[in-house]
Design a protein around this motif. Structure first.
Motif, PDB file in Angstrom:
ATOM      1  N   LEU A   1      23.330  21.927  44.110  1.00  0.00           N
ATOM      2  CA  LEU A   1      24.541  22.213  43.330  1.00  0.00           C
ATOM      3  C   LEU A   1      24.250  23.058  42.103  1.00  0.00           C
ATOM      4  O   LEU A   1      25.091  23.858  41.688  1.00  0.00           O
ATOM      5  CB  LEU A   1      25.250  20.913  42.946  1.00  0.00           C
ATOM      6  N   ALA A   2      23.067  22.916  41.509  1.00  0.00           N
ATOM      7  CA  ALA A   2      22.715  23.764  40.371  1.00  0.00           C
ATOM      8  C   ALA A   2      22.671  25.227  40.801  1.00  0.00           C
ATOM      9  O   ALA A   2      23.171  26.112  40.094  1.00  0.00           O
ATOM     10  CB  ALA A   2      21.364  23.339  39.787  1.00  0.00           C
ATOM     11  N   TRP A   3      22.106  25.496  41.961  1.00  0.00           N
ATOM     12  CA  TRP A   3      22.034  26.873  42.456  1.00  0.00           C
ATOM     13  C   TRP A   3      23.404  27.396  42.848  1.00  0.00           C
ATOM     14  O   TRP A   3      23.763  28.534  42.520  1.00  0.00           O
ATOM     15  CB  TRP A   3      21.052  26.971  43.620  1.00  0.00           C
ATOM     16  N   ILE A   4      24.173  26.593  43.546  1.00  0.00           N
ATOM     17  CA  ILE A   4      25.516  27.036  43.949  1.00  0.00           C
ATOM     18  C   ILE A   4      26.371  27.292  42.715  1.00  0.00           C
ATOM     19  O   ILE A   4      27.082  28.300  42.642  1.00  0.00           O
ATOM     20  CB  ILE A   4      26.168  25.996  44.881  1.00  0.00           C
ATOM     21  N   THR A   5      26.294  26.401  41.728  1.00  0.00           N
ATOM     22  CA  THR A   5      27.058  26.576  40.491  1.00  0.00           C
ATOM     23  C   THR A   5      26.634  27.845  39.776  1.00  0.00           C
ATOM     24  O   THR A   5      27.478  28.612  39.291  1.00  0.00           O
ATOM     25  CB  THR A   5      26.875  25.357  39.568  1.00  0.00           C
ATOM     26  N   GLY A   6      25.333  28.087  39.688  1.00  0.00           N
ATOM     27  CA  GLY A   6      24.840  29.293  39.030  1.00  0.00           C
ATOM     28  C   GLY A   6      25.298  30.567  39.714  1.00  0.00           C
ATOM     29  O   GLY A   6      25.704  31.534  39.059  1.00  0.00           O
ATOM     30  N   ILE A   7      25.277  30.565  41.026  1.00  0.00           N
ATOM     31  CA  ILE A   7      25.727  31.743  41.783  1.00  0.00           C
ATOM     32  C   ILE A   7      27.218  31.967  41.577  1.00  0.00           C
ATOM     33  O   ILE A   7      27.665  33.095  41.319  1.00  0.00           O
ATOM     34  CB  ILE A   7      25.372  31.593  43.271  1.00  0.00           C
ATOM     35  N   TRP A   8      28.014  30.889  41.669  1.00  0.00           N
ATOM     36  CA  TRP A   8      29.454  31.046  41.467  1.00  0.00           C
ATOM     37  C   TRP A   8      29.799  31.418  40.033  1.00  0.00           C
ATOM     38  O   TRP A   8      30.787  32.123  39.794  1.00  0.00           O
ATOM     39  CB  TRP A   8      30.209  29.792  41.901  1.00  0.00           C
ATOM     40  N   LEU A   9      28.995  30.993  39.074  1.00  0.00           N
ATOM     41  CA  LEU A   9      29.229  31.413  37.694  1.00  0.00           C
ATOM     42  C   LEU A   9      28.987  32.913  37.550  1.00  0.00           C
ATOM     43  O   LEU A   9      29.754  33.611  36.870  1.00  0.00           O
ATOM     44  CB  LEU A   9      28.338  30.636  36.729  1.00  0.00           C
ATOM     45  N   LEU A  10      27.970  33.430  38.209  1.00  0.00           N
ATOM     46  CA  LEU A  10      27.728  34.880  38.177  1.00  0.00           C
ATOM     47  C   LEU A  10      28.859  35.642  38.855  1.00  0.00           C
ATOM     48  O   LEU A  10      29.275  36.708  38.380  1.00  0.00           O
ATOM     49  CB  LEU A  10      26.381  35.206  38.825  1.00  0.00           C
ATOM     50  N   ILE A  11      29.375  35.079  39.950  1.00  0.00           N
ATOM     51  CA  ILE A  11      30.528  35.698  40.614  1.00  0.00           C
ATOM     52  C   ILE A  11      31.739  35.676  39.684  1.00  0.00           C
ATOM     53  O   ILE A  11      32.485  36.668  39.600  1.00  0.00           O
ATOM     54  CB  ILE A  11      30.828  34.987  41.952  1.00  0.00           C
ATOM     55  N   LEU A  12      31.926  34.575  38.969  1.00  0.00           N
ATOM     56  CA  LEU A  12      33.036  34.481  38.014  1.00  0.00           C
ATOM     57  C   LEU A  12      32.902  35.507  36.890  1.00  0.00           C
ATOM     58  O   LEU A  12      33.886  36.139  36.503  1.00  0.00           O
ATOM     59  CB  LEU A  12      33.117  33.069  37.431  1.00  0.00           C
ATOM     60  N   VAL A  13      31.705  35.697  36.391  1.00  0.00           N
ATOM     61  CA  VAL A  13      31.477  36.707  35.345  1.00  0.00           C
ATOM     62  C   VAL A  13      31.805  38.097  35.878  1.00  0.00           C
ATOM     63  O   VAL A  13      32.456  38.908  35.199  1.00  0.00           O
ATOM     64  CB  VAL A  13      30.026  36.632  34.813  1.00  0.00           C
ATOM     65  N   ALA A  14      31.371  38.381  37.101  1.00  0.00           N
ATOM     66  CA  ALA A  14      31.686  39.677  37.709  1.00  0.00           C
ATOM     67  C   ALA A  14      33.196  39.847  37.869  1.00  0.00           C
ATOM     68  O   ALA A  14      33.739  40.939  37.615  1.00  0.00           O
ATOM     69  CB  ALA A  14      30.988  39.808  39.059  1.00  0.00           C
ATOM     70  N   GLU A  15      33.886  38.775  38.253  1.00  0.00           N
ATOM     71  CA  GLU A  15      35.348  38.832  38.387  1.00  0.00           C
ATOM     72  C   GLU A  15      36.005  39.112  37.039  1.00  0.00           C
ATOM     73  O   GLU A  15      36.951  39.899  36.950  1.00  0.00           O
ATOM     74  CB  GLU A  15      35.867  37.505  38.971  1.00  0.00           C
ATOM     75  N   MET A  16      35.508  38.486  35.993  1.00  0.00           N
ATOM     76  CA  MET A  16      36.086  38.701  34.656  1.00  0.00           C
ATOM     77  C   MET A  16      35.846  40.134  34.180  1.00  0.00           C
ATOM     78  O   MET A  16      36.731  40.746  33.582  1.00  0.00           O
ATOM     79  CB  MET A  16      35.498  37.692  33.667  1.00  0.00           C
ATOM     80  N   ILE A  17      34.671  40.671  34.464  1.00  0.00           N
ATOM     81  CA  ILE A  17      34.390  42.057  34.097  1.00  0.00           C
ATOM     82  C   ILE A  17      35.321  42.990  34.865  1.00  0.00           C
ATOM     83  O   ILE A  17      35.888  43.933  34.301  1.00  0.00           O
ATOM     84  CB  ILE A  17      32.903  42.404  34.351  1.00  0.00           C
TER      85      ILE A  17
END
Length: 123
Positions: A35-51
């Motif tokens: 879950l730490a890895w999945i959360t980290g990956i989805w957080l990066l996807i979220l940052v890309a979405e915000m950009i």
């Protein structure tokens, strides 16, 4: 040698009594790591979405935020599960939980916590 059916540690030099079995700790650690890895990956996807959204006016990606929120909630559950099994302090638990809110930090904290748990319980 610790049997999977017996307590992983009855007393520790660096913390309170732990009553979870080695197998329970191993499984809780695996759930936390995944879950730490999945959360980290989805957080990066979220940052890309915000950009994309705020920097380039891209629309249609609003579904990413809620999915990351759900995944982060499951990450919190897995973190608390591991923390209660191995008796982390409240500050260690909170700092580990907050690692899922800062890009790239969840990957580093996952590594540090995994090394700590594996060393402490000879996993």
């Amino acid at each position: 040698m610790t049997d999977d059916r017996t307590a992983a540690a009855t007393t520790t030099d660096d913390g309170p009594i732990v009553t979870a079995t080695t197998d329970q700790i191993r499984k809780a650690l695996l759930r936390y790591r995944v879950l730490a890895w999945i959360t980290g990956i989805w957080l990066l996807i979220l940052v890309a979405e915000m950009i994309a959204k705020y920097g380039f006016d891209v629309t249609g990606l609003e579904w990413i935020g809620p999915i990351h929120g759900i995944i982060y909630f499951v990450y919190l559950i897995c973190t608390i599960d591991l923390a209660t099994r191995i008796r982390w302090s409240v500050s260690t638990t909170v700092l580990t939980a907050l690692a899922g809110t800062i890009p790239f930090l969840s990957f580093w904290v996952e590594h540090v916590r995994t090394v700590q748990v594996k060393t402490r319980f000879n996993l």
